[in-house]
Motif scaffolding. Structure first.
Motif, short mmCIF file in Angstrom:
data_model
loop_
_atom_site.label_atom_id
_atom_site.label_comp_id
_atom_site.label_asym_id
_atom_site.label_seq_id
_atom_site.Cartn_x
_atom_site.Cartn_y
_atom_site.Cartn_z
N GLY A 1 0.52 -1.35 0.47
CA GLY A 1 -0.11 -0.05 -0.56
C GLY A 1 0.94 1.27 0.03
O GLY A 1 0.10 2.50 -0.12
N GLN A 2 1.98 1.28 0.37
CA GLN A 2 3.35 2.60 0.08
C GLN A 2 3.10 3.09 -0.97
O GLN A 2 3.16 2.21 -1.80
CB GLN A 2 4.15 1.78 0.74
CG GLN A 2 5.53 2.85 0.88
CD GLN A 2 4.89 4.12 1.66
OE1 GLN A 2 4.17 4.02 2.59
NE2 GLN A 2 5.36 5.50 1.42
N ARG A 3 2.70 4.30 -1.22
CA ARG A 3 3.30 4.81 -2.80
C ARG A 3 4.41 5.79 -2.92
O ARG A 3 4.27 6.41 -1.46
CB ARG A 3 1.85 5.29 -3.03
CG ARG A 3 1.62 6.21 -4.52
CD ARG A 3 1.01 6.88 -4.66
NE ARG A 3 -0.86 6.04 -5.03
CZ ARG A 3 -0.73 5.51 -5.85
NH1 ARG A 3 0.05 5.72 -6.88
NH2 ARG A 3 -1.87 4.65 -6.50
N VAL A 4 5.10 6.04 -4.14
CA VAL A 4 6.34 6.85 -4.10
C VAL A 4 5.77 7.20 -4.98
O VAL A 4 5.38 6.50 -6.85
CB VAL A 4 7.44 5.48 -4.16
CG1 VAL A 4 7.67 5.09 -2.74
CG2 VAL A 4 6.96 4.43 -5.24
N THR A 5 6.07 8.41 -5.13
CA THR A 5 6.55 9.76 -6.89
C THR A 5 7.49 10.34 -6.92
O THR A 5 7.96 10.59 -5.91
CB THR A 5 5.30 10.59 -6.38
OG1 THR A 5 4.04 9.35 -6.23
CG2 THR A 5 4.94 11.51 -7.61
N GLY A 6 7.70 10.23 -8.22
CA GLY A 6 8.45 11.00 -8.10
C GLY A 6 9.02 11.16 -9.62
O GLY A 6 8.14 10.73 -11.02
N PRO A 7 9.99 12.14 -9.94
CA PRO A 7 10.42 12.31 -10.91
C PRO A 7 10.88 11.73 -12.24
O PRO A 7 11.37 10.57 -11.40
CB PRO A 7 11.26 13.47 -11.44
CG PRO A 7 11.81 13.21 -9.90
CD PRO A 7 11.02 12.74 -9.15
N ASN A 8 11.05 11.62 -13.18
CA ASN A 8 11.61 10.19 -14.44
C ASN A 8 12.15 10.63 -15.54
O ASN A 8 12.00 11.66 -16.09
CB ASN A 8 10.36 9.35 -15.35
CG ASN A 8 10.95 8.18 -15.13
OD1 ASN A 8 11.97 7.44 -15.21
ND2 ASN A 8 10.34 7.86 -16.13
N VAL A 9 12.83 10.62 -16.29
CA VAL A 9 13.95 11.35 -17.07
C VAL A 9 15.17 9.93 -17.77
O VAL A 9 14.87 9.37 -17.40
CB VAL A 9 15.22 11.84 -16.16
CG1 VAL A 9 15.98 12.60 -17.56
CG2 VAL A 9 14.80 13.23 -15.69
N THR A 10 14.84 9.84 -19.14
CA THR A 10 14.52 9.18 -20.02
C THR A 10 15.73 9.64 -20.80
O THR A 10 15.39 10.35 -21.60
CB THR A 10 13.80 8.34 -20.57
OG1 THR A 10 12.85 7.36 -19.80
CG2 THR A 10 13.84 7.01 -21.20
N LEU A 11 17.33 8.95 -20.99
CA LEU A 11 17.80 9.65 -22.17
C LEU A 11 18.68 8.79 -23.48
O LEU A 11 19.15 7.53 -22.47
CB LEU A 11 19.34 10.67 -21.34
CG LEU A 11 20.43 10.97 -22.57
CD1 LEU A 11 19.87 11.51 -22.97
CD2 LEU A 11 21.50 10.94 -21.32
N GLU A 12 18.57 8.87 -24.43
CA GLU A 12 18.65 7.95 -25.22
C GLU A 12 20.21 8.29 -25.82
O GLU A 12 20.50 9.28 -25.69
CB GLU A 12 17.84 8.63 -26.77
CG GLU A 12 18.41 7.50 -27.68
CD GLU A 12 17.67 7.71 -29.08
OE1 GLU A 12 18.20 7.79 -30.50
OE2 GLU A 12 16.67 8.77 -28.41
N LEU A 13 20.77 7.26 -25.47
CA LEU A 13 22.39 6.76 -25.59
C LEU A 13 22.79 7.40 -26.78
O LEU A 13 22.55 5.65 -27.70
CB LEU A 13 23.40 6.20 -24.51
CG LEU A 13 22.58 6.27 -23.16
CD1 LEU A 13 23.41 5.41 -22.79
CD2 LEU A 13 23.60 7.64 -22.98
N PRO A 14 23.38 7.73 -27.17
CA PRO A 14 23.90 7.52 -28.37
C PRO A 14 25.23 6.60 -29.15
O PRO A 14 26.09 7.56 -29.36
CB PRO A 14 24.16 9.41 -29.28
CG PRO A 14 24.80 10.24 -28.13
CD PRO A 14 23.35 8.80 -26.71
#
Length: 325
Positions: free
Chosen positions: A249-262
């Motif tokens: 039942g614990q909820r965690v929320t936060g930013p998400n970053v996805t970076l494409e590696l060239p």
């Protein structure tokens, strides 16, 4: 319908004031859609609460490159407008040239018809003189040959006049009852002097719309090449928010970053393609400018030659023909 150069209208062409936003420009002014994701995982043993995860992300690089993409799209729109305007002006010039050609062909056929009447009358007189014994066979045959040649010239001129009318009909998009138009006036006389022809090459280069469109195309390719160079190592950056609720039942929320590696593709093919397109546009621009200067000199020579021909006809040839008749 009386046709004059002033009342000719181009069919199906309408230039509206203002600028309509094209599909490419509208697309360039929009950001990519936000991506929404979710997952649901169910445990095999108690507690039996499901593990749920939701995420919302957007391409942040797309936001930073938006002004540059809009600028490129605007330039491409300007190129399209210039090319359309150039096509309209070329069509207008073709219509005007076709009108004068048809007018000249009709005037020539009318004059040849008069010459045929004169030659037929001369041939009839010659026949009477031959019957009376006043001229020989050669003189009679020469007069009859002149009459036959004049009639042949008239037939060819009439056929050419009909062909010139049909070419003008095609340019104007006329059909049905609209093709039964007549010329309103004869060809205008030569002006006393020609327009100043100084700096004709420079004037042509500065005012040709197709050359301006090609310059704008070069600027667009250069801007696209610069944008690609600046973003080649950061092809994709997604930034968003992710929230997850665990089985307890614990909820965690936060930013998400996805970076494409060239790692495998640093944009080399795209850079090479844009660079090749820029070199091609640069070479096309130089070639077109050279052709425009040559066309200007050719048009000037043709104008002066045509003026000399008409003056020779009016001052020398026509008076001689009139004396012979």
């Amino acid at each position: 319908m009386k046709a004059t150069r002033e009342n000719l209208r181009l069919p199906g062409i309408r230039i509206e004031p203002g600028v309509e936003i094209t599909g490419d420009l509208a697309q360039a002014a929009r950001l990519k859609n936000i991506e929404i994701g979710g997952s649901w995982r169910f445990p095999g043993t108690p507690p039996s609460a499901a593990n749920t995860e939701y995420s919302v992300a957007a391409d942040i690089l797309d936001l930073f490159t938006l002004p540059a993409r809009k600028k490129i799209a605007w330039r491409e729109l300007e190129q399209t407008k210039l090319r359309v305007a150039d096509s309209v002006l070329r069509l207008a010039a073709d219509v005007q040239s076709a009108f004068y050609t048809a007018q000249a062909s009709e005037n020539l056929a009318e004059r040849l018809a008069v010459i045929v009447e004169v030659n037929d009358a001369s041939a009839e007189v010659a026949q009477r003189q031959y019957d009376a014994g006043n001229i020989n066979d050669l003189e009679l045959q020469n007069q009859q040959a002149s009459a036959s040649q004049a009639r042949l010239d008239l037939m060819q001129a009439q056929a050419q006049s009909r062909a010139d009318r049909e070419r003008l009909n095609r340019l104007l998009g006329l059909s049905g009852q609209h093709i039964h138009w007549t010329m309103a006036e004869a060809l205008p006389g030569l002006p006393a002097t020609e327009s100043p022809l100084d700096n004709l090459e420079s004037l042509a280069v500065s005012q040709r719309l197709d050359l301006t469109a090609l310059r704008s195309e070069m600027e667009s390719i250069a801007a696209a090449l610069k944008l690609k160079k600046n973003t080649r190592f950061i092809p994709g950056v997604n930034v968003g928010v992710q929230t997850e609720r665990d089985t307890d039942g614990q909820r965690v929320t936060g930013p998400n970053v996805t970076l494409e590696l060239p790692l495998f593709d640093q944009g080399q093919p795209a850079l090479a393609r844009l660079a090749a397109q820029y070199r091609q546009a640069e070479n096309n621009l130089a070639a077109l400018e050279t052709n425009i200067r040559s066309e200007g000199r050719q048009a000037q020579d043709a104008l002066l030659a045509a003026r000399g021909t008409v003056e020779h006809y009016n001052q020398t040839l026509m008076p001689q023909r009139q004396k012979n008749l």
